[in-house]
Design an enzyme around this catalytic site. Structure first.
Site, short mmCIF file in Angstrom:
data_model
loop_
_atom_site.label_atom_id
_atom_site.label_comp_id
_atom_site.label_asym_id
_atom_site.label_seq_id
_atom_site.Cartn_x
_atom_site.Cartn_y
_atom_site.Cartn_z
N GLY A 193 0.80 -1.22 0.00
CA GLY A 193 0.00 0.00 0.00
C GLY A 193 0.82 1.26 0.00
O GLY A 193 0.32 2.35 -0.29
N HIS A 194 2.11 1.14 0.33
CA HIS A 194 2.95 2.33 0.49
C HIS A 194 4.23 2.16 -0.32
O HIS A 194 5.27 1.84 0.26
CB HIS A 194 3.26 2.54 1.98
#
Lengths: 157, 93
Positions: free
Chosen positions: A37-38
């Protein structure tokens, strides 16, 4: 590092109670769900986890100075600077030192180095209290052994 | 020579961004100035540095929690200043 379990330190490389300094090693994993997600297609170590890594480094220094009798908890973060991107696979060196020891609180400064360059730094404040329960103390004992916390500093407590 | 109260008031004003002219010797740091325990750590840090002492915050807090002291005894600024003077004197003794 095991990001999912907040294990952000791999090994204590140097701990000096006289100088009130600590240096640790922390290897950013190649794979982690955090990176999904990052960010998708552009994995970066989140700044909050870098701050946590500096906090954990400082925390082990405080635990050593307090003879394993008290547990520090992060209370404030000042002047945190994320100077470069930190990416999967990087080998980090994190150091921390004491700025001030007050009554029930301590301030530290910490740096994260990567490839010989300063990647992040911050000034941190901790409150510390006697270990609130045996479970936490036991967990910290296990973690201490895992990261090579000096036996002498443990037995002093 | 600047009084202990003036030095403490200046520290509080600068640390907590409180107008200096609103801070009086009768001000209660918590009740009147709205300083919380975390902000007070910054003040304690600045006081420790400025006066070369270590404010015994843990002992004071314990005494208040145990009902052995009131917050006014430690956190009304005239009283806080007196405590600082005592700590400075004890250090020099």
């Amino acid at each position: 590092m095991n990001l999912e379990y907040f294990h952000l330190i791999d090994r204590i490389a140097r701990l000096s109670l006289d100088d009130r300094t600590i240096t640790v090693e922390a290897n950013v994993p190649e794979q982690s769900t955090i990176f999904e997600g990052h960010f998708p297609g552009y994995p970066l170590m989140p700044g909050v986890l870098l701050i946590e890594a500096m906090a954990q480094t400082s925390g082990w220094l405080l635990i050593a100075l307090m003879k394993f009798q008290r547990m520090p908890f992060l209370a404030a973060v000042k002047e945190a600077k994320m100077r470069t991107f930190v990416t999967p696979g990087e080998k980090l060196t994190i150091d921390a030192s004491i700025i001030h020891e007050g009554s029930g609180f301590t301030m530290t400064k910490a740096n994260i180095m990567s490839g010989g360059k300063l990647a992040c730094n911050a000034t941190l404040t901790f409150r510390h209290v006697p270990f609130p329960n045996p479970e936490l103390r036991g967990y910290m004992d296990v973690m201490a052994k895992r990261i090579g916390f000096p036996e002498q500093a443990m037995t002093d407590g | 020579m600047t009084s202990t109260f003036d030095r403490v008031a200046t520290i509080i004003a600068e640390t907590c961004d409180i107008p200096r002219d609103t801070i009086t010797p009768e001000s209660h740091a918590i009740d009147d100035l709205g300083i919380d325990s975390l902000d007070f750590l910054d003040i304690a840090f600045a006081i420790d540095k400025a006066f070369g002492i270590k404010l015994p915050l843990e002992r004071w807090t314990q005494e208040v929690n145990d009902g052995k002291a009131t917050t006014e005894q430690y956190f009304v600024l005239s009283n806080l200043s007196a405590r600082i003077d005592e700590l400075v004197a004890a250090k020099g003794a």
